[in-house]
Design an enzyme around this catalytic site. Structure first.
Site, short mmCIF file in Angstrom:
data_model
loop_
_atom_site.label_atom_id
_atom_site.label_comp_id
_atom_site.label_asym_id
_atom_site.label_seq_id
_atom_site.Cartn_x
_atom_site.Cartn_y
_atom_site.Cartn_z
N HIS A 343 0.83 -1.19 0.00
CA HIS A 343 0.00 0.00 0.00
C HIS A 343 0.87 1.25 0.00
O HIS A 343 1.95 1.27 0.59
CB HIS A 343 -0.96 0.03 1.19
CG HIS A 343 -0.32 -0.23 2.52
ND1 HIS A 343 0.12 -1.48 2.92
CD2 HIS A 343 -0.06 0.61 3.57
CE1 HIS A 343 0.63 -1.40 4.15
NE2 HIS A 343 0.54 -0.14 4.55
N HIS A 345 1.13 5.20 0.98
CA HIS A 345 0.60 6.28 1.81
C HIS A 345 0.76 7.58 1.04
O HIS A 345 1.87 7.92 0.59
CB HIS A 345 1.38 6.40 3.12
CG HIS A 345 1.26 5.21 4.03
ND1 HIS A 345 0.38 5.16 5.08
CD2 HIS A 345 1.93 4.02 4.02
CE1 HIS A 345 0.51 4.00 5.71
NE2 HIS A 345 1.45 3.29 5.09
#
Length: 357
Positions: A343, A345
């Protein structure tokens, strides 16, 4: 005293594109004086200067014509040349049959261009940067061809007489039937029904097709003995890690404030923001990307899409972003990664300091 053959076909048994040319040769029962089949290795291989002088593409099959210096690459062109050159010998292969030409064209445009997804080490496969997408498209295009085929009383695709469509499609189905199950596709679903019926019939009842089948199977067995698929993603390798909380968010089992979503990715606000604006961008299909260190050439396309999405989000003032943002990927324990599903950010909404903590 030996004489040079009129034609030399550079090809090897495992070449499914070359196999259609060999089918023409076998069905017309052309002698070695007419067409001699030799390996490109006889000239040092596909990348040897001797071979490249004949075919700058460095591919096979290649047909050379004695006397006039003509070198003919590309299997469909070779087949049509042989059918014309030897039109008075053996079957005609119906070169003007519309249905035969349509099947051959669909094969060459939409199967041949992506067939590497079944056996090559890494993408791209034609226009596809994802092996999973290319495999799905390959099956879709098999069904498109299956829909074109009529039920008829003959064993061939166009009835009682063999056509270029038969020579074109048959070798690819040898590959597909052998290889697709390695990617988790059930054997009874790998090949559409009408193609499967035709394939089994022609393999059983036509000696030339049976010969090509054995040639291709021999080549595939050599690949098997060399463990070709052990290191190929989705065949010998796969994502074996447990699902995470992100899978539940993607499935809608856990609510999230989604700010961007498409078939490939999802972006949602972090529930524990580290900045006034804090969005996570994740691939919907983890596909082995539990961390950035697990990335490979299989992931080039999705990694690019994630970064583009992150840039678009960082430009969205309605989410609280100002003049720029910081894009962060935490990797592993030392990098502060908490969820083993890659993922990004996207942090902003204030001036961020450097170095980070």
């Amino acid at each position: 005293m030996s004489t040079s053959p009129k034609h030399t076909l550079f090809d090897v048994p495992v070449s499914n594109n070359g196999a259609r040319c060999r089918l023409i040769v076998y069905k017309k029962e052309l002698s070695e004086e007419e067409v001699k089949i030799v390996s490109p290795a006889s000239l040092g291989g596909l990348k040897d200067p001797q071979y490249l002088a004949l075919n700058p593409q460095g591919k096979m099959p290649l047909l050379t014509v004695q006397g006039n210096g003509m070198n003919i690459p590309e299997s469909d062109t070779i087949c049509r040349y042989l059918c014309f050159q030897y039109s008075n010998v053996g079957p005609s292969f119906l070169p003007d049959n519309v249905k035969s030409n349509l099947i051959a064209r669909l094969h060459d445009m939409y199967l041949t261009t992506i067939q590497g997804c079944m056996y090559k080490a890494s993408p791209p496969f034609g226009i596809f940067g994802s092996r999973k997408d290319a495999l799905a498209e390959y099956q879709k295009q098999l069904q498109v061809i299956d829909d074109v085929i009529d039920d008829n009383d003959g064993i061939y695709l166009c009835g009682e007489e063999v056509s270029l469509a038969d020579a074109t499609l048959f070798p690819s189905i040898v590959f597909a039937r052998h290889i697709l199950p390695k990617f988790g596709i059930p054997e009874d679903q790998a090949i559409p029904s009408k193609i499967a019926k035709w394939f089994d019939a022609v393999k059983e009842k036509d000696d030339a097709f049976a010969k090509v089948y054995e040639e291709l199977q021999g080549g595939l067995q050599t690949w098997e003995s060399n463990n070709r698929w052990d290191s190929i993603w989705l065949a010998g390798l796969g994502d074996e890690e447990a699902p995470t909380i992100f899978d539940k968010i993607i499935a809608g089992e856990i609510p999230a404030f989604v700010v961007k979503e498409d078939s490939n990715l999802m972006a949602f606000k972090d529930i524990n923001p580290a900045a006034p604006a804090h969005v996570l961008v994740i691939p919907k299909d983890r596909n082995g990307l539990s961390s950035i260190r697990k990335s490979s050439s299989e992931h080039v396309e999705i990694l690019g899409k994630l970064l583009v999405a992150a840039g678009e989000i960082a430009n969205d003032k309605s989410l609280g972003f100002g003049d720029g943002a910081r894009i962060v990927i935490n990797d592993g324990k030392d990098g502060g990664q908490e969820v083993p599903h890659l993922h990004l950010h996207v942090l902003g909404g204030r001036a961020l300091q450097w170095p980070p903590g």
